[in-house]
Scaffold this motif. Structure first.
Motif, PDB file in Angstrom:
ATOM      1  N   ALA A  50       0.936  -1.143   0.080  1.00 11.06           N
ATOM      2  CA  ALA A  50      -0.072   0.099   0.019  1.00 11.06           C
ATOM      3  C   ALA A  50       0.894   1.220  -0.076  1.00 11.06           C
ATOM      4  N   VAL A  51       0.610   2.162  -0.731  1.00 10.00           N
ATOM      5  CA  VAL A  51       1.121   3.483  -0.992  1.00 10.00           C
ATOM      6  C   VAL A  51       0.338   4.736  -0.801  1.00 10.00           C
ATOM      7  N   SER A  52       0.838   5.574   0.204  1.00 10.75           N
ATOM      8  CA  SER A  52      -0.103   6.975   0.336  1.00 10.75           C
ATOM      9  C   SER A  52       0.652   7.920  -0.478  1.00 10.75           C
ATOM     10  N   ILE A  53      -0.249   8.801  -0.801  1.00 14.78           N
ATOM     11  CA  ILE A  53       0.135  10.009  -1.564  1.00 14.78           C
ATOM     12  C   ILE A  53      -0.497  11.366  -0.812  1.00 14.78           C
ATOM     13  N   THR A  54       0.224  12.213  -0.221  1.00 18.38           N
ATOM     14  CA  THR A  54      -0.194  13.291   0.608  1.00 18.38           C
ATOM     15  C   THR A  54       0.295  14.454   0.369  1.00 18.38           C
ATOM     16  N   THR A  55      -0.417  15.532   0.464  1.00 18.56           N
ATOM     17  CA  THR A  55       0.300  17.010   0.109  1.00 18.56           C
ATOM     18  C   THR A  55       0.553  17.310   1.448  1.00 18.56           C
ATOM     19  N   GLN A  56       1.678  17.777   1.855  1.00 22.85           N
ATOM     20  CA  GLN A  56       2.226  18.206   3.161  1.00 22.85           C
ATOM     21  C   GLN A  56       2.910  19.453   2.864  1.00 22.85           C
ATOM     22  N   ALA A  57       2.587  20.356   4.207  1.00 23.26           N
ATOM     23  CA  ALA A  57       3.463  21.797   4.339  1.00 23.26           C
ATOM     24  C   ALA A  57       4.741  21.526   4.550  1.00 23.26           C
ATOM     25  N   VAL A  58       5.449  22.218   3.922  1.00 22.50           N
ATOM     26  CA  VAL A  58       7.347  22.134   4.087  1.00 22.50           C
ATOM     27  C   VAL A  58       7.598  23.670   4.479  1.00 22.50           C
ATOM     28  N   ALA A  59       8.870  23.673   4.978  1.00 24.67           N
ATOM     29  CA  ALA A  59       9.219  25.016   5.060  1.00 24.67           C
ATOM     30  C   ALA A  59       9.482  26.002   4.105  1.00 24.67           C
ATOM     31  N   ASP A  60       8.894  27.156   4.268  1.00 23.85           N
ATOM     32  CA  ASP A  60       8.739  27.896   3.439  1.00 23.85           C
ATOM     33  C   ASP A  60      10.075  28.404   2.694  1.00 23.85           C
ATOM     34  N   GLY A  61      11.166  28.371   3.420  1.00 21.97           N
ATOM     35  CA  GLY A  61      12.526  28.759   2.943  1.00 21.97           C
ATOM     36  C   GLY A  61      12.925  27.689   2.127  1.00 21.97           C
ATOM     37  N   LEU A  62      12.477  26.483   1.970  1.00 19.03           N
ATOM     38  CA  LEU A  62      13.049  25.475   1.248  1.00 19.03           C
ATOM     39  C   LEU A  62      13.141  25.698  -0.338  1.00 19.03           C
ATOM     40  N   PHE A  63      12.077  26.619  -0.846  1.00 15.52           N
ATOM     41  CA  PHE A  63      11.964  26.830  -2.153  1.00 15.52           C
ATOM     42  C   PHE A  63      12.599  27.980  -2.604  1.00 15.52           C
ATOM     43  N   VAL A  64      13.789  27.554  -3.303  1.00 13.02           N
ATOM     44  CA  VAL A  64      14.636  28.242  -3.996  1.00 13.02           C
ATOM     45  C   VAL A  64      14.977  27.883  -5.478  1.00 13.02           C
ATOM     46  N   SER A  65      15.477  28.857  -6.134  1.00  6.80           N
ATOM     47  CA  SER A  65      15.759  28.463  -7.648  1.00  6.80           C
ATOM     48  C   SER A  65      17.104  29.088  -7.909  1.00  6.80           C
ATOM     49  N   GLY A  66      17.781  28.735  -9.347  1.00  4.19           N
ATOM     50  CA  GLY A  66      18.845  29.172  -9.688  1.00  4.19           C
ATOM     51  C   GLY A  66      20.207  29.063  -8.752  1.00  4.19           C
ATOM     52  N   ALA A  67      21.212  29.929  -8.637  1.00  4.97           N
ATOM     53  CA  ALA A  67      22.242  29.753  -8.075  1.00  4.97           C
ATOM     54  C   ALA A  67      21.981  29.402  -6.511  1.00  4.97           C
ATOM     55  N   ALA A  68      20.881  30.137  -5.885  1.00  2.00           N
ATOM     56  CA  ALA A  68      20.448  30.156  -4.653  1.00  2.00           C
ATOM     57  C   ALA A  68      20.408  28.657  -4.143  1.00  2.00           C
ATOM     58  N   PHE A  69      19.688  27.896  -5.083  1.00  2.00           N
ATOM     59  CA  PHE A  69      19.517  26.218  -4.769  1.00  2.00           C
ATOM     60  C   PHE A  69      20.484  25.621  -4.536  1.00  2.00           C
ATOM     61  N   TRP A  70      21.385  25.836  -5.488  1.00  2.00           N
ATOM     62  CA  TRP A  70      22.729  24.944  -5.481  1.00  2.00           C
ATOM     63  C   TRP A  70      23.551  25.410  -4.141  1.00  2.00           C
ATOM     64  N   ASP A  71      23.648  26.688  -3.654  1.00  2.00           N
ATOM     65  CA  ASP A  71      24.195  27.191  -2.470  1.00  2.00           C
ATOM     66  C   ASP A  71      23.486  26.512  -1.284  1.00  2.00           C
ATOM     67  N   CYS A  72      22.110  26.235  -1.207  1.00  2.00           N
ATOM     68  CA  CYS A  72      21.428  25.813  -0.207  1.00  2.00           C
ATOM     69  C   CYS A  72      21.697  24.235  -0.112  1.00  2.00           C
ATOM     70  N   LEU A  73      21.647  23.692  -1.214  1.00  2.00           N
ATOM     71  CA  LEU A  73      22.048  22.400  -1.183  1.00  2.00           C
ATOM     72  C   LEU A  73      23.449  21.823  -0.961  1.00  2.00           C
ATOM     73  N   VAL A  74      24.468  22.743  -1.127  1.00  3.12           N
ATOM     74  CA  VAL A  74      25.929  22.688  -0.733  1.00  3.12           C
ATOM     75  C   VAL A  74      25.883  22.736   0.822  1.00  3.12           C
TER      76      VAL A  74
END
Length: 248
Positions: A215-239
């Motif tokens: 059995a598998v469940s699929i759920t939309t869940q809240a995540v921390a607002d600051g996790l959504f980043v794009s471009g170079a900022a994403f890679w900085d956060c990932l590093v």
């Protein structure tokens, strides 16, 4: 107990559940059999070898970017001087018509996966991912992953990290809410949807592939607002997230 955090990204991915030779589907998220195939490839498991070493693992998938579904019209054997090989090792007779398959892929999709299980087993898998014996792949051998693949091998709570710490490579727009879809291995009453998949591998043997259901469940869940980043900022956060493991 600690856990692993993996990032599954690449030009193409394909996570089939009902694939047969001529029709090869993909689900919109990684299957358990596909994830075990990735790990088994890194560890150099030959086909037919026991998969019991993966039974204690629990996977939680965060869908960061669903990607675009593609269909590849694929032909085999046209113009070959020899016949097309059969699974039993023999050859189809020369002159047999071209074989046609239709193969689905997800293009430009990204998933982040938390892997929980026994510490000793996770340590073995982490070492194999750092120095794979064979190329890990995203559902099919033609789909190698981007790097980095292993984000953390010592996450104290890898599922919590998906909600609070591991960045997501997209920016929120307009009225978008800071949330993401999660795929978990159980039937949860609060899930948006629950389904049953035949993707628990008992054998990857070429002539005796067998799967159980789960059995598998699929759920939309809240995540921390600051996790959504794009471009170079994403890679900085990932590093930064990866670098925290070295500091632990």
């Amino acid at each position: 107990m600690s856990g692993l955090v993996l990032r599954l990204a690449g030009p193409l991915q394909s996570w089939g559940e009902h694939s047969v030779f001529a029709q090869r589907d993909t689900l919109r998220f990684p299957t358990r059999s596909g994830l075990i195939g990735l790990l088994a490839s890194a560890e150099g498991f030959e086909r037919g070898r026991s998969l019991t070493g993966y039974e204690g693992l629990r996977f939680t998938v965060r869908i960061d970017r669903p990607g675009v579904r593609l269909l590849d019209f694929h032909t085999i054997g046209g113009g070959m001087s020899r016949g097309v090989p059969r699974p039993d090792g023999t050859q189809r007779p020369q002159g047999t018509a071209t074989m046609v398959t239709r193969r689905q892929y997800l293009s430009d999709a990204v998933f982040t996966v938390a892997v929980e299980g026994p510490d000793e087993r996770l340590a073995e898998i982490a070492e194999a991912l750092r120095q794979p014996r064979w190329q890990p792949y995203l559902g099919r051998r033609s789909c190698p992953p981007d790097q980095p693949l292993l984000l953390s091998s010592t996450a104290a709570d890898p599922v919590a990290d998906l909600r609070t710490r591991v960045p997501i490579a997209r920016a929120l727009r307009g009225s978008d809410q800071p949330e993401a879809e999660f795929v978990t291995e159980s039937a949860e009453e609060t899930a948006d949807s629950v389904t049953e998949l035949a993707d628990v591998p008992e054998s990857f043997s070429r002539c005796d592939r067998r799967y159980r259901t789960r059995a598998v469940s699929i759920t939309t869940q809240a995540v921390a607002d600051g996790l959504f980043v794009s471009g170079a900022a994403f890679w900085d956060c990932l590093v930064d997230y990866i670098g925290e493991e070295g500091a632990r």
